[in-house]
Scaffold this active site. Structure first.
Site, short mmCIF file in Angstrom:
data_model
loop_
_atom_site.label_atom_id
_atom_site.label_comp_id
_atom_site.label_asym_id
_atom_site.label_seq_id
_atom_site.Cartn_x
_atom_site.Cartn_y
_atom_site.Cartn_z
N SER A 1 -0.44 1.19 16.93
CA SER A 1 -0.58 1.04 15.49
C SER A 1 -0.60 -0.44 15.13
O SER A 1 0.07 -1.25 15.77
CB SER A 1 0.60 1.71 14.79
OG SER A 1 0.71 1.24 13.46
N GLY A 2 -1.34 -0.76 14.08
CA GLY A 2 -1.33 -2.13 13.58
C GLY A 2 -0.35 -2.29 12.44
O GLY A 2 -0.12 -3.40 11.95
N SER B 1 0.80 -1.22 0.00
CA SER B 1 0.00 0.00 0.00
C SER B 1 0.84 1.28 0.00
O SER B 1 1.65 1.49 -0.89
CB SER B 1 -0.94 -0.05 1.20
OG SER B 1 -1.81 1.02 1.22
#
Ligand code: 16G
Ligand code: MG
Length: 537
Positions: A493-494, A67
């Site tokens: 955060s992931g 991404s």
């Protein structure tokens, strides 16, 4: 020993696991430095086969992308048959397989998962694969295909695709009523619907920053289908020189609240940025004075949500429209949706799968994360109500019917979302400044804090409160109470090894004080690492 076990062991030998790396299948699948992903890809191949077999041979999708991350990273995620994210209970299997230390362990897990899920291993399996433009992609796909082949799946390698295109094709292969399962089928469906949606209206003109990613060639392909209905200029479309996402793209624009590099903004033009795999989009413009204005996912929710509600009402249909946001949504966007539009707003944890799931509870569910990832979904009942309505305002029905086909319901899709937004703007005859005027954002700030162990942070109530570390939430609440219209929350955060602090308040000064005070509390009370950043209070 069974032939399959032998085949899995033999092929696994070419994909040894590096020592000392721990892999986690997180909100975005596996994502990290591409050099570490080879064994993961092989094992994801095995898992995709199992998933397909578990679902009676339905087609499973696998997307290879990282991404908006830097070009050196890559990643992989599985797509379930209707184009949705992998069922959550399977994420654990993905993590277990990725962390197996030996080839024997990999094979044991393969058969162990099959047994646990009562999978008929004689069932056929079918998997489609797509990848973004990262240079590491081809080799990683080859490793993935090794896993798929060793476990007997039929593989279709679709090559270069945007993430949403891969979701779309997966869905169509399992549900032909959704469309033709090819890239051409995707272009044909959404471009026909867009042309119908804006027929008779003045064509718009847009400049699209494609983050030097897969969105560039794909958007160029789409323009040939759109013809005169839309004037598209593709910028930042260099996919050859390893500059993917570098100072460009939706994430850069959203995080920095400034325009991407590579081109100038003409006053009051329409601009947008995709991310590296084209599943996120944000819009922006420069006003006469040259000031930059960002229109993020919250704004898309407001624009599209309001338009759909109005059109549903005009069409005389009794359908409930609902909106789903996360804690990162600006408080004034929620205020606008709830109080001005009187639309129900639900909150979920961060991560598309959570929002998507919640949105399914409405007849028409609109969800966008502030970062620009989202879509609109229609229940099958809503879809037939709209398609079969015989009385009601003809224009409103026409709009809803074409909108349904412009939208990619499987997942947030920058290309499709772009057309949806432009369709609404065309009908409203609005410039971006008119859209911007719907409400005024509360000042907000996001701060990253590096801590020793981010997994020690546990959130509840859709990420809005910390359950662990104990006592920290009470300290945050005390700070929030000191400012007007204050809100602040902390979550791990992931996708990065940090903890994120969000704060908003009535004024910029109060907001920043709150953000940096909470960041300081996290750093001091929850194991901050390295030098304490100077701006922390
Ligand atoms: C992933 C998620 C996105 C979320 C982001 C949060 C998907 C497809 N993507 O990119 O929805 O906003 O993670 O990142 O689910 P963070 O956990 O690092 O804040
Ligand atoms: Mg993305």
């Amino acid at each position: 020993m069974s032939n399959v076990r032998q085949a899995i062991l033999d092929a696994s030998a070419a994909h040894p696991a590096p020592a000392g790396v721990h892999y986690t299948y997180g909100t975005a699948g596996f994502r990290m430095n591409a050099d570490l992903l080879d064994p993961v890809m092989y094992r994801v191949g095995l898992l995709a086969t199992l998933r397909s077999k578990a679902l009676g041979g339905k087609v499973i999708g696998v997307m290879v992308t990282a991404s908006h991350n830097p070009v050196r990273d890559n990643g992989v995620k599985l797509v379930d048959p209707m184009g949705e994210m992998l069922k959550q209970s399977w994420e654990g299997y993905a993590t277990q397989l990725a962390n197996a230390q030996t080839h024997e362990e990999v094979a044991d897990l393969y058969f162990g998962i099959a047994e646990e899920c009562e999978i008929d291993l004689d069932q056929s399996a079918s998997v489609v694969v797509g990848r973004d433009t990262r240079p590491s992609g081809e080799a990683l796909v080859a490793s993935l295909v090794d896993g798929l082949t060793a476990s007997g799946a039929t593989v279709t390698d679709l090559g270069l695709k945007t993430t949403p295109q891969l979701h779309f094709v997966t869905r169509c292969l399992n549900d032909p009523s959704y469309g033709t399962p090819t890239e051409e089928g995707y272009y044909q469906k959404i471009s026909d619907a867009y042309k119908t949606l804006v027929a008779g209206l003045e064509p718009l003109k847009i400049t699209v920053d494609c983050a030097h990613g897969v969105g560039a060639p794909k958007l160029r392909d789409l323009t040939t289908y759109l013809g005169d209905a839309l004037d598209v200029t593709v910028v930042n479309g260099d996919i050859e020189h390893g500059i993917l996402n570098y100072h460009v793209g939706a994430d850069f624009v959203k995080v920095n609240v400034k325009q991407p590099e590579g081109f100038d903004l003409a006053p009051n033009g329409i601009y947008c940025s995709f991310d590296g795999d084209a599943d996120r989009i944000v819009f922006y413009y420069a006003d006469e004075a040259g000031a930059f204005h960002l229109l993020d996912g919250d704004r898309i929710t407001a624009l599209v949500g309001a338009f759909i509600i109005e059109t549903v009402r005009a069409a005389g249909l009794d359908l409930q429209v609902g909106v789903v946001q996360t804690a990162y949504a600006n408080g004034n966007s929620t205020h606008y949706l709830r109080d001005s539009l009187q639309v129900p707003v639900a909150f979920t944890q961060t991560g598309v799968k959570h929002l998507h799931h919640k949105a399914e509870e409405y007849d028409i569910g609109v969800y966008f994360e502030a970062n620009g990832h989202g879509t609109v979904i229609f229940s099958s009942a809503a879809r037939s109500t709209i398609r079969n309505a015989t009385d009601g305002d003809a224009k409103a029905l026409h709009i809803l019917r074409s909108l349904i086909d412009v939208i990619n319901e499987t997942v947030g899709d920058a290309i499709s979302d772009m057309l949806v937004v432009l369709g609404v703007l065309a009908h409203r005859q609005w410039a971006l400044a008119d859209w911007d005027a719907l409400y005024k954002d509360l000042p907000s700030r996001l701060v990253k804090v590096v801590v020793g162990n981010r997994h020690a942070f546990k959130t509840i109530n859709a990420d809005t409160q910390l359950e662990e570390p104990a006592d920290l939430q009470a300290r945050i609440d005390a700070e929030v109470a000191k400012v007007s219209r204050g809100r602040s929350f902390v979550r791990p955060s992931g996708t990065e090894d940090v903890v994120r602090v969000y704060a908003e308040a009535e004024t910029r000064e109060e907001c920043d004080t709150l953000a940096y005070t909470v960041a300081g509390l996290v750093f001091d009370l929850a194991g901050g690492v390295g030098e304490r950043p100077a701006e922390f209070l």
